[in-house]
Write a protein that holds these residues in place. Sequence first.
Motif, PDB file in Angstrom:
ATOM      1  N   ALA A 164       0.825  -1.171   0.036  1.00 48.09           N
ATOM      2  CA  ALA A 164       0.415  -0.200   0.090  1.00 48.09           C
ATOM      3  C   ALA A 164       1.005   1.319  -0.056  1.00 48.09           C
ATOM      4  CB  ALA A 164      -0.903  -0.018   1.227  1.00 48.09           C
ATOM      5  N   VAL A 165       0.491   2.285  -0.759  1.00 47.96           N
ATOM      6  CA  VAL A 165       1.066   3.536  -0.800  1.00 47.96           C
ATOM      7  C   VAL A 165      -0.012   4.727  -0.460  1.00 47.96           C
ATOM      8  CG1 VAL A 165       2.278   5.156  -2.185  1.00 47.96           C
ATOM      9  CG2 VAL A 165       2.611   2.735  -2.505  1.00 47.96           C
ATOM     10  N   GLU A 166       0.428   5.367   0.277  1.00 50.88           N
ATOM     11  CA  GLU A 166      -0.452   6.736   0.585  1.00 50.88           C
ATOM     12  C   GLU A 166       0.066   7.957  -0.143  1.00 50.88           C
ATOM     13  OE1 GLU A 166      -2.594   9.359   3.983  1.00 50.88           O
ATOM     14  OE2 GLU A 166      -1.117   7.971   4.602  1.00 50.88           O
ATOM     15  N   LYS A 167      -0.852   8.410  -0.863  1.00 53.64           N
ATOM     16  CA  LYS A 167      -0.671   9.437  -1.798  1.00 53.64           C
ATOM     17  C   LYS A 167      -1.324  10.907  -1.251  1.00 53.64           C
ATOM     18  CE  LYS A 167       0.951   9.371  -5.625  1.00 53.64           C
ATOM     19  NZ  LYS A 167       2.190   9.328  -6.620  1.00 53.64           N
ATOM     20  N   GLU A 168      -1.081  11.907  -1.442  1.00 56.18           N
ATOM     21  CA  GLU A 168      -1.747  13.127  -0.965  1.00 56.18           C
ATOM     22  C   GLU A 168      -3.191  12.958  -1.354  1.00 56.18           C
ATOM     23  OE1 GLU A 168      -1.995  17.846  -2.075  1.00 56.18           O
ATOM     24  OE2 GLU A 168      -0.005  16.904  -2.217  1.00 56.18           O
ATOM     25  N   ASP A 169      -3.884  12.414  -2.506  1.00 54.17           N
ATOM     26  CA  ASP A 169      -5.379  12.427  -2.732  1.00 54.17           C
ATOM     27  C   ASP A 169      -5.733  10.877  -2.728  1.00 54.17           C
ATOM     28  OD1 ASP A 169      -3.738  11.692  -5.159  1.00 54.17           O
ATOM     29  OD2 ASP A 169      -5.021  12.637  -6.491  1.00 54.17           O
ATOM     30  N   LYS A 170      -5.030   9.899  -2.711  1.00 57.68           N
ATOM     31  CA  LYS A 170      -5.591   8.568  -2.743  1.00 57.68           C
ATOM     32  C   LYS A 170      -4.425   7.481  -1.740  1.00 57.68           C
ATOM     33  CE  LYS A 170      -4.124   8.787  -7.112  1.00 57.68           C
ATOM     34  NZ  LYS A 170      -3.637  10.033  -7.004  1.00 57.68           N
ATOM     35  N   PHE A 171      -5.151   6.420  -1.748  1.00 55.43           N
ATOM     36  CA  PHE A 171      -4.350   5.307  -1.157  1.00 55.43           C
ATOM     37  C   PHE A 171      -4.236   4.392  -2.494  1.00 55.43           C
ATOM     38  CE2 PHE A 171      -6.372   6.620   2.542  1.00 55.43           C
ATOM     39  CZ  PHE A 171      -5.481   6.774   3.531  1.00 55.43           C
ATOM     40  N   VAL A 172      -3.297   3.726  -2.500  1.00 54.38           N
ATOM     41  CA  VAL A 172      -3.046   2.575  -3.733  1.00 54.38           C
ATOM     42  C   VAL A 172      -2.515   1.517  -3.236  1.00 54.38           C
ATOM     43  CG1 VAL A 172      -1.647   2.349  -5.906  1.00 54.38           C
ATOM     44  CG2 VAL A 172      -2.193   4.554  -5.120  1.00 54.38           C
ATOM     45  N   VAL A 173      -3.333   0.388  -3.373  1.00 53.98           N
ATOM     46  CA  VAL A 173      -3.287  -0.924  -2.593  1.00 53.98           C
ATOM     47  C   VAL A 173      -2.798  -1.997  -3.909  1.00 53.98           C
ATOM     48  CG1 VAL A 173      -4.418  -2.952  -1.563  1.00 53.98           C
ATOM     49  CG2 VAL A 173      -4.920  -0.428  -1.041  1.00 53.98           C
ATOM     50  N   ILE A 174      -1.796  -2.256  -3.821  1.00 54.85           N
ATOM     51  CA  ILE A 174      -1.174  -3.239  -5.035  1.00 54.85           C
ATOM     52  C   ILE A 174      -1.151  -4.853  -4.072  1.00 54.85           C
ATOM     53  CG2 ILE A 174       0.736  -3.672  -6.502  1.00 54.85           C
ATOM     54  CD1 ILE A 174       1.668  -0.930  -6.047  1.00 54.85           C
ATOM     55  N   VAL A 175      -1.783  -5.535  -5.294  1.00 55.21           N
ATOM     56  CA  VAL A 175      -2.033  -6.848  -4.918  1.00 55.21           C
ATOM     57  C   VAL A 175      -1.159  -7.790  -5.647  1.00 55.21           C
ATOM     58  CG1 VAL A 175      -3.845  -8.854  -4.400  1.00 55.21           C
ATOM     59  CG2 VAL A 175      -4.513  -6.577  -4.096  1.00 55.21           C
ATOM     60  N   LYS A 176      -0.138  -8.754  -4.942  1.00 57.72           N
ATOM     61  CA  LYS A 176       0.620  -9.549  -5.811  1.00 57.72           C
ATOM     62  C   LYS A 176       1.274  -8.807  -6.965  1.00 57.72           C
ATOM     63  CE  LYS A 176      -2.359 -13.554  -5.145  1.00 57.72           C
ATOM     64  NZ  LYS A 176      -3.447 -14.452  -5.368  1.00 57.72           N
ATOM     65  N   LYS A 177       1.806  -7.699  -6.621  1.00 54.84           N
ATOM     66  CA  LYS A 177       2.577  -6.880  -7.587  1.00 54.84           C
ATOM     67  C   LYS A 177       2.050  -6.825  -9.003  1.00 54.84           C
ATOM     68  CE  LYS A 177       6.812  -7.833  -5.431  1.00 54.84           C
ATOM     69  NZ  LYS A 177       8.370  -8.351  -5.458  1.00 54.84           N
ATOM     70  N   ALA A 178       0.481  -7.153  -9.090  1.00 56.43           N
ATOM     71  CA  ALA A 178      -0.192  -7.067 -10.422  1.00 56.43           C
ATOM     72  C   ALA A 178      -1.566  -6.495 -10.422  1.00 56.43           C
ATOM     73  CB  ALA A 178      -0.454  -8.715 -10.849  1.00 56.43           C
ATOM     74  N   THR A 179      -2.288  -6.360  -9.455  1.00 59.11           N
ATOM     75  CA  THR A 179      -3.647  -5.570  -9.321  1.00 59.11           C
ATOM     76  C   THR A 179      -3.450  -4.415  -8.689  1.00 59.11           C
ATOM     77  OG1 THR A 179      -4.582  -7.645  -9.657  1.00 59.11           O
ATOM     78  CG2 THR A 179      -5.966  -5.932  -8.878  1.00 59.11           C
ATOM     79  N   ILE A 180      -4.074  -3.416  -8.979  1.00 60.30           N
ATOM     80  CA  ILE A 180      -3.898  -2.153  -8.406  1.00 60.30           C
ATOM     81  C   ILE A 180      -5.385  -1.821  -8.103  1.00 60.30           C
ATOM     82  CG2 ILE A 180      -3.309   0.346  -8.558  1.00 60.30           C
ATOM     83  CD1 ILE A 180      -1.484  -0.558 -10.821  1.00 60.30           C
TER      84      ILE A 180
END
Length: 190
Positions: free
Chosen positions: A149-165
């Motif tokens: 997971a990565v927190e950005k200023e305007d969103k959270f990005v959750v990455i699953v198995k280095k393939a799905t965002i």
Amino acid sequence: MEETEIVKADEKPSLCSFEFNVTIPEEDDAFRTFQRRYVFKRNVIKSVGFGLLGIGFLVSSFIYPDQVMNYILFGVCAAAVALIWYNNVKIRRSLMEALKILEDDRYIFTLYDSDFKIETVISEEERNEEGFEEIPPQTFELNDPLLDAVEKEDKFVVIVKKATIYVLPKRCMSSEQIDLVREKLKAINI
């Protein structure tokens, strides 16, 4: 006598839940984040390898100027480096073009104590279409080592198995929900 709330055995209390949609610019930024996190390092390694090989052919062409193959192989190495980086742009553009049909789709994110669920909101009109197939909700354990997971200023990005965002836009959350999501996703890798 006190009333007790009846909870089904398969239901668990959620910490928060919200409906959201994802815009193409949000998807683009999230995919760039994914590429920086997982693709950039590999591309740098490949580029350095082809670059060193190309420099070797270039040096060899000065030592043996009559060997045309050195010039050709130098050109192949330079083209390989350019292609490595161009492919990132091409893949991102293609993905954003493909995602345009999903821009109006809506989703529900539900956060629990040890996992979260993302489900697609299906309208009655879509349900009544011929050939409709139910889309099951996706559930992910927060302690899954394949989650990032990565927190950005305007969103959270959750990455699953280095393939799905999965993109969770903060514009669709209250400040309390943002804090809850941030706290739970810290366990992943924020």
